[in-house]
Design a protein around this motif. Structure first.
Motif, PDB file in Angstrom:
ATOM      1  N   VAL A  70       0.842  -1.196   0.000  1.00 16.59           N
ATOM      2  CA  VAL A  70       0.000   0.000   0.000  1.00 16.59           C
ATOM      3  C   VAL A  70       0.879   1.248   0.000  1.00 16.59           C
ATOM      4  N   VAL A  71       0.706   2.049  -1.041  1.00 15.24           N
ATOM      5  CA  VAL A  71       1.345   3.361  -1.121  1.00 15.24           C
ATOM      6  C   VAL A  71       0.213   4.366  -1.305  1.00 15.24           C
ATOM      7  N   PRO A  72       0.125   5.357  -0.433  1.00 12.13           N
ATOM      8  CA  PRO A  72      -0.977   6.323  -0.552  1.00 12.13           C
ATOM      9  C   PRO A  72      -1.014   6.973  -1.934  1.00 12.13           C
ATOM     10  N   ASN A  73      -2.202   7.311  -2.387  1.00  8.61           N
ATOM     11  CA  ASN A  73      -2.347   8.018  -3.663  1.00  8.61           C
ATOM     12  C   ASN A  73      -3.521   8.979  -3.558  1.00  8.61           C
ATOM     13  N   SER A  74      -3.254  10.103  -2.920  1.00 12.92           N
ATOM     14  CA  SER A  74      -4.275  11.138  -2.737  1.00 12.92           C
ATOM     15  C   SER A  74      -4.278  12.125  -3.894  1.00 12.92           C
ATOM     16  N   GLY A  75      -3.279  12.020  -4.744  1.00 17.27           N
ATOM     17  CA  GLY A  75      -3.131  12.993  -5.820  1.00 17.27           C
ATOM     18  C   GLY A  75      -2.016  13.997  -5.544  1.00 17.27           C
TER      19      GLY A  75
END
Length: 183
Positions: A70-75
């Motif tokens: 899991v790698v965050p991807n909020s933009g």
């Protein structure tokens, strides 16, 4: 045939607890099976070695239900990488994980077969996930960028050169992104 989810969870917990008690060198299929309340054959059908179980258990801590790191991807790439690094540091500094990972690193010095296992089962998936996130943000040289991001964190943790602070982590992410000429 792979072990069921409930068996995997018991085996993972047993491997992590046993490794913390006896160290990596004392980790055996027999010991893990006994502590997990599972048969050795169940373990061998899913994992080839005690180290493979250990790495699977460690990796599972940072993956989603599909086994993806899991790698965050909020933009917002910088925020996502800062959150990822904060989580990484928290795990490295957890007393049980810290001791266990240091034992793995020490064992790497004496066991030439362990290095490829660590890379294949633990570090490789983590680096690939970071590189994929960088690539999705159109960062050039994403694979090198992943190492540039993770390397200093691992160096600082392994050698205990200086403490981790929120300011350092944020500044580190920004330094890496500047070095990669990302926005």
């Amino acid at each position: 045939m792979a072990a069921r989810a409930s068996t995997r969870a018991r085996v993972h917990a047993a491997a992590l607890n046993l490794a913390a008690d006896v160290g990596l060198a004392g980790l055996t299929m027999e010991g893990i099976a006994a502590r997990a309340g599972a048969g050795k054959q169940t373990l061998y059908r899913t994992w080839p070695t005690p180290a493979a179980i250990l790495f699977d258990a460690l990796l599972t801590r940072s993956t989603d239900a599909n086994g993806t790191v899991v790698v965050p991807n909020s933009g917002r790439l910088s925020d996502d990488l800062a959150a990822l690094m904060a989580g990484t540091v928290a795990e490295l500094q957890d007393p049980a994980t810290d001791r266990l990972l240091r034992a793995v690193i020490a064992e790497l010095q004496n066991d030439p077969d362990l290095g490829p296992q660590v890379l294949d089962r633990l570090l490789g998936p983590q680096l690939r996930a970071v590189a994929d996130r960088l690539c999705a943000a159109h960062v050039p040289d994403a694979v090198d960028g992943a190492e540039l991001l993770m390397g200093p964190v691992l160096h600082r943790w392994l050698l205990r050169t200086r403490p981790f602070t929120d300011n350092w982590l944020t500044a580190h992410v920004h330094r890496v992104l500047r070095a990669l000429q990302a926005t």
